[in-house]
Design a protein around this motif. Structure first.
Motif, mmCIF file in Angstrom:
data_model
loop_
_atom_site.group_PDB
_atom_site.id
_atom_site.type_symbol
_atom_site.label_atom_id
_atom_site.label_comp_id
_atom_site.label_asym_id
_atom_site.label_seq_id
_atom_site.Cartn_x
_atom_site.Cartn_y
_atom_site.Cartn_z
ATOM 1 N N VAL A 99 -57.401 -20.013 -14.915
ATOM 2 C CA VAL A 99 -57.826 -20.582 -13.633
ATOM 3 C C VAL A 99 -56.616 -21.054 -12.827
ATOM 4 O O VAL A 99 -56.566 -20.899 -11.600
ATOM 5 C CB VAL A 99 -58.808 -21.741 -13.858
ATOM 6 N N TRP A 100 -55.613 -21.607 -13.514
ATOM 7 C CA TRP A 100 -54.394 -22.049 -12.815
ATOM 8 C C TRP A 100 -53.696 -20.859 -12.154
ATOM 9 O O TRP A 100 -53.253 -20.947 -10.999
ATOM 10 C CB TRP A 100 -53.459 -22.737 -13.803
ATOM 11 N N ILE A 101 -53.608 -19.747 -12.870
ATOM 12 C CA ILE A 101 -52.989 -18.545 -12.297
ATOM 13 C C ILE A 101 -53.805 -18.046 -11.116
ATOM 14 O O ILE A 101 -53.261 -17.617 -10.088
ATOM 15 C CB ILE A 101 -52.864 -17.452 -13.380
ATOM 16 N N LEU A 102 -55.135 -18.122 -11.234
ATOM 17 C CA LEU A 102 -55.998 -17.711 -10.124
ATOM 18 C C LEU A 102 -55.737 -18.572 -8.893
ATOM 19 O O LEU A 102 -55.683 -18.056 -7.763
ATOM 20 C CB LEU A 102 -57.465 -17.826 -10.554
ATOM 21 N N VAL A 103 -55.557 -19.874 -9.103
ATOM 22 C CA VAL A 103 -55.259 -20.770 -7.982
ATOM 23 C C VAL A 103 -53.927 -20.388 -7.346
ATOM 24 O O VAL A 103 -53.795 -20.393 -6.109
ATOM 25 C CB VAL A 103 -55.238 -22.232 -8.457
ATOM 26 N N LEU A 104 -52.932 -20.046 -8.166
ATOM 27 C CA LEU A 104 -51.630 -19.649 -7.627
ATOM 28 C C LEU A 104 -51.733 -18.381 -6.795
ATOM 29 O O LEU A 104 -51.056 -18.228 -5.769
ATOM 30 C CB LEU A 104 -50.642 -19.422 -8.775
ATOM 31 N N VAL A 105 -52.597 -17.471 -7.221
ATOM 32 C CA VAL A 105 -52.717 -16.181 -6.531
ATOM 33 C C VAL A 105 -53.578 -16.296 -5.280
ATOM 34 O O VAL A 105 -53.202 -15.825 -4.203
ATOM 35 C CB VAL A 105 -53.301 -15.118 -7.491
ATOM 36 N N GLN A 145 -53.214 -27.608 -10.086
ATOM 37 C CA GLN A 145 -52.345 -27.053 -9.049
ATOM 38 C C GLN A 145 -50.871 -27.146 -9.455
ATOM 39 O O GLN A 145 -50.197 -26.137 -9.569
ATOM 40 C CB GLN A 145 -52.589 -27.770 -7.716
ATOM 41 N N GLU A 146 -50.376 -28.371 -9.680
ATOM 42 C CA GLU A 146 -48.968 -28.548 -10.008
ATOM 43 C C GLU A 146 -48.688 -28.114 -11.452
ATOM 44 O O GLU A 146 -49.503 -28.347 -12.353
ATOM 45 C CB GLU A 146 -48.547 -30.000 -9.830
ATOM 46 N N PRO A 147 -47.539 -27.484 -11.701
ATOM 47 C CA PRO A 147 -47.185 -27.063 -13.067
ATOM 48 C C PRO A 147 -47.133 -28.220 -14.051
ATOM 49 O O PRO A 147 -47.562 -28.081 -15.198
ATOM 50 C CB PRO A 147 -45.806 -26.409 -12.889
ATOM 51 N N TRP A 148 -46.613 -29.391 -13.614
ATOM 52 C CA TRP A 148 -46.513 -30.529 -14.525
ATOM 53 C C TRP A 148 -47.889 -31.021 -14.952
ATOM 54 O O TRP A 148 -48.069 -31.495 -16.083
ATOM 55 C CB TRP A 148 -45.736 -31.680 -13.873
ATOM 56 N N HIS A 149 -48.863 -30.878 -14.034
ATOM 57 C CA HIS A 149 -50.214 -31.342 -14.328
ATOM 58 C C HIS A 149 -50.844 -30.542 -15.465
ATOM 59 O O HIS A 149 -51.335 -31.104 -16.452
ATOM 60 C CB HIS A 149 -51.068 -31.239 -13.058
ATOM 61 N N ILE A 150 -50.830 -29.237 -15.341
ATOM 62 C CA ILE A 150 -51.430 -28.411 -16.397
ATOM 63 C C ILE A 150 -50.599 -28.462 -17.670
ATOM 64 O O ILE A 150 -51.138 -28.386 -18.781
ATOM 65 C CB ILE A 150 -51.621 -26.948 -15.912
ATOM 66 N N LEU A 151 -49.281 -28.641 -17.534
ATOM 67 C CA LEU A 151 -48.423 -28.711 -18.713
ATOM 68 C C LEU A 151 -48.797 -29.917 -19.573
ATOM 69 O O LEU A 151 -48.995 -29.789 -20.798
ATOM 70 C CB LEU A 151 -46.957 -28.796 -18.289
ATOM 71 N N PHE A 152 -48.924 -31.083 -18.962
ATOM 72 C CA PHE A 152 -49.250 -32.284 -19.719
ATOM 73 C C PHE A 152 -50.664 -32.222 -20.303
ATOM 74 O O PHE A 152 -50.900 -32.623 -21.440
ATOM 75 C CB PHE A 152 -49.095 -33.532 -18.838
ATOM 76 N N ASN A 153 -51.598 -31.721 -19.513
ATOM 77 C CA ASN A 153 -52.975 -31.650 -20.008
ATOM 78 C C ASN A 153 -53.113 -30.664 -21.165
ATOM 79 O O ASN A 153 -53.802 -30.938 -22.151
ATOM 80 C CB ASN A 153 -53.921 -31.259 -18.874
ATOM 81 N N MET A 154 -52.474 -29.507 -21.055
ATOM 82 C CA MET A 154 -52.575 -28.514 -22.127
ATOM 83 C C MET A 154 -51.805 -28.963 -23.372
ATOM 84 O O MET A 154 -52.200 -28.646 -24.505
ATOM 85 C CB MET A 154 -52.065 -27.161 -21.647
ATOM 86 N N PHE A 155 -50.731 -29.709 -23.172
ATOM 87 C CA PHE A 155 -50.027 -30.266 -24.326
ATOM 88 C C PHE A 155 -50.926 -31.252 -25.071
ATOM 89 O O PHE A 155 -51.003 -31.248 -26.302
ATOM 90 C CB PHE A 155 -48.737 -30.965 -23.878
ATOM 91 N N GLY A 156 -51.602 -32.111 -24.304
ATOM 92 C CA GLY A 156 -52.526 -33.056 -24.927
ATOM 93 C C GLY A 156 -53.671 -32.359 -25.635
ATOM 94 O O GLY A 156 -54.073 -32.749 -26.742
ATOM 95 N N LEU A 157 -54.204 -31.300 -25.018
ATOM 96 C CA LEU A 157 -55.293 -30.540 -25.638
ATOM 97 C C LEU A 157 -54.823 -29.861 -26.915
ATOM 98 O O LEU A 157 -55.537 -29.851 -27.925
ATOM 99 C CB LEU A 157 -55.817 -29.506 -24.636
#
Length: 298
Positions: A99-105, A145-157
């Motif tokens: 979904v993040w990649i879809l948002v970027l595109v 949207q922001e790379p840091w946002h998904i990075l931290f959330n996916m790290f926590g997951l």
């Protein structure tokens, strides 16, 4: 003359009994359970003596299947019965990344369509949960949207997901994750300004924090490292309230802990029914919150 062997035990014509599976092999070894003669190729070592293959197989069917503390089947990393392989965790991470990649595109069109929003004018018309777009309560939990946002959330997951998935089981783990996401969205919808948008998997991830505390407590684990990490994340949250939706974090944390408690503290008798009804009760409360807020905004 030769004495008769136990009922059903084959016996050689000259005297010594023969293996019940290999009539041509003489043997003086008998199964300790059924007393049938078995040869050295068929005998299976037991705690006392030897058993025949049939008794071993029958005994295996009577052994109770291993279960987790929440009542799920214990699985191996390959998906068979023993750790889970974190299939659900990996799938959730893959879905968030997709979904993040879809948002970027595609851009803001996807965000405007699926972000958590109470009620606001989007593209010249009213939109939001109060306008009947309830799907935003869940879709927002997969938006970044922001790379840091998904990075931290996916790290926590990735950090919290695999052990919880192993202890709760796949279905129960996914249930806790989604209910936590709903809890975070519901509280944000209730308190935030109607035109304030919110997105991200943080509510669900904080729900896993709450679940990990409950499960760890149930297993008498050392929770100090987890508590320290949670406190750090809460401090970061409340120091950045202008950029971080603290309501989603708190809502997810509380609901995740409650959902996990329903899983691991369910009585063994009627455990599944208790878990289903408890989760249904939590969801009903959250739906009530959403309905109440909707009535205010409408």
């Amino acid at each position: 003359m030769h004495g008769d062997g136990p009922a059903g035990s084959p016996q050689g014509p000259a005297g010594p009994p023969v293996c019940y599976r290999h009539p041509g092999r003489e043997t003086h070894i008998r199964c300790t359970r059924c007393e049938r003669p078995v040869c050295t190729d068929c005998m299976v070592s037991a705690s006392v003596g030897f058993q025949c293959p049939d008794c071993v197989q029958a005994g295996g069917r009577t052994v109770r299947e291993a279960r987790t503390i929440a009542g799920a089947r214990v699985r191996n990393t390959d998906g068979s019965a023993g750790a889970t392989g974190a299939v659900v965790t990996k799938t959730l991470i893959g879905l968030n990344l997709a979904v993040w990649i879809l948002v970027l595109v595609v851009g803001d069109k996807v965000v405007d369509r699926f972000i958590l929003l109470g009620r606001a004018v989007v593209g010249g018309q009213w939109a939001g949960i109060a306008e009947g777009e309830w799907y935003r309560l869940f879709t927002a939990a997969f938006l970044h949207q922001e790379p840091w946002h998904i990075l931290f959330n996916m790290f926590g997951l990735w950090m919290l997901g695999p052990p919880l998935e192993a202890m709760l089981g796949r279905v129960r783990f996914l249930t806790v994750y989604l209910v936590s996401a709903l809890g975070g969205s519901a509280l944000s919808y209730l308190i935030a300004a109607q035109n304030q948008g919110s997105l991200g998997a943080s509510g669900a991830v904080f729900g896993l924090f709450g679940a990990a505390l409950v499960v760890g407590r149930r297993m008498n684990a050392d929770l100090r490292p987890l508590i320290a990490l949670l406190v750090i994340n809460l401090v970061i949250t409340f120091l950045n309230v202008s950029r971080i939706d603290w309501r989603a974090h708190v809502g997810g944390l509380v609901v995740g802990a409650l959902a996990a408690a329903c899983m691991v503290h369910a009585p063994k008798n009627h455990r599944v029914a208790f878990q289903v009804l408890s989760i249904a009760g939590i969801v009903a409360v959250l739906v009530g919150i959403v309905l109440f807020r909707t009535s205010q905004l409408s």
